[in-house]
Design an enzyme around this catalytic site. Structure first.
Site, PDB file in Angstrom:
ATOM      1  N   ARG A 138      50.957  26.463 -17.623  1.00  0.00           N
ATOM      2  CA  ARG A 138      50.380  26.462 -18.886  1.00  0.00           C
ATOM      3  C   ARG A 138      50.175  25.006 -19.714  1.00  0.00           C
ATOM      4  NH1 ARG A 138      52.264  31.457 -18.130  1.00  0.00           N
ATOM      5  NH2 ARG A 138      50.753  32.596 -16.985  1.00  0.00           N
ATOM      6  N   GLY A 199      59.155  36.215 -12.852  1.00  0.00           N
ATOM      7  CA  GLY A 199      59.971  36.804 -11.852  1.00  0.00           C
ATOM      8  C   GLY A 199      60.202  38.351 -11.779  1.00  0.00           C
ATOM      9  N   ALA A 200      59.662  39.091 -12.822  1.00  0.00           N
ATOM     10  CA  ALA A 200      60.070  40.317 -13.329  1.00  0.00           C
ATOM     11  C   ALA A 200      59.543  41.467 -12.083  1.00  0.00           C
ATOM     12  CB  ALA A 200      59.672  40.893 -14.690  1.00  0.00           C
ATOM     13  N   THR A 257      61.119  39.228 -18.429  1.00  0.00           N
ATOM     14  CA  THR A 257      61.141  37.771 -18.586  1.00  0.00           C
ATOM     15  C   THR A 257      60.283  37.331 -19.629  1.00  0.00           C
ATOM     16  OG1 THR A 257      59.325  37.956 -16.900  1.00  0.00           O
ATOM     17  CG2 THR A 257      61.376  37.546 -15.897  1.00  0.00           C
ATOM     18  N   ASN A 277      57.744  42.982 -19.133  1.00  0.00           N
ATOM     19  CA  ASN A 277      57.675  44.104 -18.483  1.00  0.00           C
ATOM     20  C   ASN A 277      59.149  44.450 -17.710  1.00  0.00           C
ATOM     21  OD1 ASN A 277      56.252  42.168 -16.484  1.00  0.00           O
ATOM     22  ND2 ASN A 277      57.262  43.482 -15.127  1.00  0.00           N
ATOM     23  N   ASP A 322      53.532  47.778 -17.296  1.00  0.00           N
ATOM     24  CA  ASP A 322      53.444  46.219 -17.310  1.00  0.00           C
ATOM     25  C   ASP A 322      53.008  45.874 -18.403  1.00  0.00           C
ATOM     26  OD1 ASP A 322      53.804  43.752 -16.347  1.00  0.00           O
ATOM     27  OD2 ASP A 322      51.739  43.824 -15.280  1.00  0.00           O
ATOM     28  N   LYS A 349      49.561  43.386 -24.312  1.00  0.00           N
ATOM     29  CA  LYS A 349      48.916  44.167 -23.290  1.00  0.00           C
ATOM     30  C   LYS A 349      48.398  45.355 -23.902  1.00  0.00           C
ATOM     31  CE  LYS A 349      50.134  41.881 -19.014  1.00  0.00           C
ATOM     32  NZ  LYS A 349      50.597  42.257 -17.543  1.00  0.00           N
ATOM     33  N   CYS A 623      49.923  41.631   0.716  1.00  0.00           N
ATOM     34  CA  CYS A 623      49.073  40.815   0.859  1.00  0.00           C
ATOM     35  C   CYS A 623      47.959  40.485  -0.558  1.00  0.00           C
ATOM     36  CB  CYS A 623      48.298  40.750   1.940  1.00  0.00           C
ATOM     37  SG  CYS A 623      49.174  41.116   3.659  1.00  0.00           S
ATOM     38  N   HIS A 627      45.526  37.229  -1.693  1.00  0.00           N
ATOM     39  CA  HIS A 627      44.317  37.578  -0.652  1.00  0.00           C
ATOM     40  C   HIS A 627      43.270  38.445  -1.394  1.00  0.00           C
ATOM     41  CE1 HIS A 627      45.636  34.809   2.346  1.00  0.00           C
ATOM     42  NE2 HIS A 627      46.735  35.329   2.356  1.00  0.00           N
TER      43      HIS A 627
END
Length: 723
Positions: A138, A199-200, A257, A277, A322, A349, A623, A627
């Protein structure tokens, strides 16, 4: 001879001009410090939110409601990749600094877009697996001749602003032990650099740190959640927080985090951090006997010199959806019941717009700015939400608004003192939360404690409509005094860009549909648009060079929703770009996007529904985040339905053994067996064949289905608005 002399003189003058500009630039860039950021020159953009209040308002008005229709492209710059761009450019006296994919930093001439220098920190491509939400960054911070930024693999680096030379570099985390990342922009004040991490989802313990801007020496660190009480506590704040947790939360990391918002308050000399979160999301797993789980989903005030705790306000106690509080924190002064108060404006959020006294941390008001059903209101006496009966998904799957994407994510808000309105990039979404039957904590994997996959949708056309119609976005103008909406402009898609407000009576925003837009700040009337050929998430900035006003924004589709939603189209994403506009700009039109390359799918591996459903579950577990939902990719990351034969022939070597890890595709042999790989492969090939068959349908049938699904999706969205 005369001609030769003129050439020599011209060359000498040119070289002299270059040296002069370098010296002038070196002198002016050195003046970026706490005082100059406070002074807030309208000609530059010196800090992430422009100044320490982070209101993202520019006093420039040469581009205004009367002439914005004449705005056109001045220049564009193609970065080296085609993934999501989220950075706020920093502009200092005609030089623009911006970060792109893989934490690469570019210094550009703000007049022309010419590349002055580039710095690639060489982030290992395999670390992309540890980034929940794309290989984004950012932006940078500028201070006393330095450009400072964080890398995806959790390093903090300072560069020489004039040359791009590495001045110092520190590891902010031990990534050999824990899957930390950095995607947020650092903040700088009082000779210190402040940075958090991500990384939470993978099981880490959050913290924010301060470093010396000249040496990179760590000055202090504040953890946001407690560790194992048996090991003692770093400070009184951690001891107090531990009383709000139960079980053995430290074995799961805890989360919390500080992955985005960090704001310095120069008026009160306080630092505010937005805390993320829990890890895992499901509070019942990480804290089985209850508790608020401080300081998750909180705004925390710290002493910027020592990192000592001052106060906190927890917006979502026992966070389980979250619902981070890491979203853009904005500082303001406002009248509250006849008294002038220094406040924080915050739209996290969870869907409520908060007004918080920044002296004491007391919540003054909270009203819903988006569609929500997890809480009815906030009790002003206790400061706590009043949850609805279906808020906690304990026994049965529950549809909750907003989804884990939030009613507002990282895309910054803006404020205009002309209108008194805060402009919010709102997300209207829902998600079916369902607790996992049995929780297994896996290092380096998503550890949520809930199922990510929603109900299966076999028809790709219907899947697209459900994604684009039920989950939508809007630009909301919010009155923070009345705590109500003033006006709202709907967008067709979710995940639209951050905001910029100007004294020209304008609000600028990029859209997920691929447009850069300008609206009237007072009523939301659309006055101008530009086709960017790709989704635009990043927030715009404006500045002047030689008296001419420019507007710059980054265009590159990706990020959390951009990857997971993977909206279907027939063209590949273009290079991620820096786009700059001015009145009467004359840059060439952007080239058309290339067509996607699509290969014939192999024959189905099985028609066994149990195997296919197992493969679908594995796909969503390992995935989906990169993806895309139902294997529909946006194209920046390979669409697994359209792979060449060689990928299918070597599927296990790629997916299990990681032969392509240097390209970012790591192996999963630590969590997947060969039987798992077969089921996963069978599901992907099934989706490829479904897509092929769908495309083979007559055009008239596709048109009818498109029309019908559009009506169904609208009705479902209407019905869900009452849930």
């Amino acid at each position: 001879m005369l001609k030769l002399s003129r050439n020599i003189v011209s060359s000498v003058l040119c070289v002299a001009a270059i040296f002069h500009s370098l010296f002038v630039f070196a002198d002016t860039s050195a003046t970026v410090n706490t005082e100059s950021i406070i002074a807030n020159s309208p000609d530059n953009w010196l800090s992430y939110g422009k100044d320490y209040k982070e209101q993202r308002y520019s006093e420039l008005d040469k581009i205004n409601v009367g002439n914005v229709a004449d705005l056109s492209l001045a220049w564009s710059f193609d970065t080296d990749f085609n993934r999501g761009l989220e950075a706020t450019p920093i502009v200092i006296d005609g030089v623009l600094y911006v970060t792109g994919n893989w934490s690469v930093v570019y210094a550009l001439d703000a007049r022309s877009g010419k590349l002055l220098w580039k710095y690639d920190p060489q982030v290992p491509r395999e670390w992309a697996k540890m980034a929940c939400c794309d290989v984004v960054n950012r932006g940078v911070a500028a201070y006393e001749g330095k450009i400072i930024f964080g890398t995806l693999d959790a390093r903090l680096i300072a560069l020489d602003a004039a040359s791009g030379e590495n001045l110092w570099e520190v590891a902010t985390a031990d990534i050999t032990a824990y899957p930390y990342t950095i995607t947020g922009a650092p903040r700088v004040a009082k000779g210190k650099v402040f940075i958090g991490n991500g990384g939470a989802e993978y099981g880490v313990r959050g913290y924010v740190s301060a470093y010396d801007v000249n040496t990179g020496e760590q000055l202090w660190r504040f953890y946001t959640v407690p560790a194992n009480p048996a090991d003692g506590f770093e400070n009184d704040a951690m001891e107090a927080a531990a009383k709000t947790w139960t079980g053995k939360w430290w074995e799961y990391g805890g989360g919390g985090t500080v992955w985005d918002s960090i704001v310095y308050d120069n008026e009160l000399d306080q630092l505010y951090i937005g805390v993320g979160n829990g890890s895992p999301w499901n509070a019942k797993i990480r804290s089985p006997e209850g508790g608020d789980n401080l300081y998750l989903s909180s705004v925390v005030a710290l002493n910027p010199d020592s990192g000592e705790y001052i106060w906190h306000y927890q917006e979502t106690p026992a966070e389980s959806w979250d619902y981070t509080a890491t979203q853009h924190i904005m500082l303001a002064d406002m009248d509250v019941n006849g008294e002038q108060r220094k406040v924080i404006w915050h739209a996290p959020k969870n869907g409520f717009f908060f007004v918080i006294d920044r002296v004491s941390g007391k919540m003054l008001s909270a009203e819903p700015y988006g569609d929500i059903n997890w809480a009815s209101h906030y009790d002003l006496e206790t400061g706590r939400p009043v949850e609805t009966e279906n808020a906690r998904f304990l026994d049965e799957p529950t549809i909750i608004r907003p989804s884990s994407m939030g009613a507002h994510n990282w895309q910054p808000m803006a404020y205009s003192p002309q209108t008194g309105l805060v402009y919010i990039p709102v997300i209207n979404s829902l998600f079916e939360y369902k607790a996992v039957d049995e929780y297994l904590h896996e290092w380096g994997q998503w550890n949520l404690g809930i199922y990510l996959q929603q109900q299966s949708v076999s028809d790709p056309i219907l899947a697209q409509f459900l994604t684009s119609k039920i989950t939508q976005g809007s630009l909301l103008a919010w009155d923070p005094v009345k705590q109500e909406a003033a006006w709202e402009v709907p967008h067709k898609l979710t995940w639209n860009g951050g905001l910029l407000a100007t004294a020209g009576g304008l609000v600028f925003q990029g859209s997920a549909e691929g447009q850069v837009l300008a609206f009237r700040a007072d009523n939301g009337e659309k006055l101008w648009s530009f086709e960017a050929n790709t989704g635009v998430m990043a927030p715009p900035v404006t500045y002047t060079v030689d008296g001419e006003q420019y507007v710059t924004i980054l265009a590159g589709w990706g990020g959390a929703f951009g990857l997971i939603a993977g909206l279907e189209n027939d063209v590949a994403p273009p290079p991620s770009r820096v786009l700059t506009f001015k009145l009467g700009g004359s840059a060439p039109q952007l080239p058309a996007n290339p067509l996607k390359q699509k290969f014939e799918p192999p024959a189905r591996l099985t028609d066994d529904e149990a195997i296919l459903e197992k493969g679908r579950g594995l796909y969503y577990a390992y995935c989906n985040a990169c993806h895309g939902t139902e294997a529909i990719s946006n194209g920046a990351i390979p669409d697994l339905r359209h792979l060449p034969k060689a990928f299918h022939d070597n599927f296990n070597a790629i997916v299990l053994d990681g032969v392509m890890k240097k390209a970012g595709m790591v192996g999963f042999s630590d969590v997947l067996s060969e039987d798992d790989a077969f089921a996963l492969h069978a599901y992907i090939i099934e989706q490829a064949n479904v897509d092929k068959e769908s495309r083979a349908q007559p055009s008239w049938l596709i048109s009818i289905k498109t029309w019908f699904y559009g009506i169904v999706a609208k009705l479902l969205g209407f019905a869900m608005s009452f849930s």
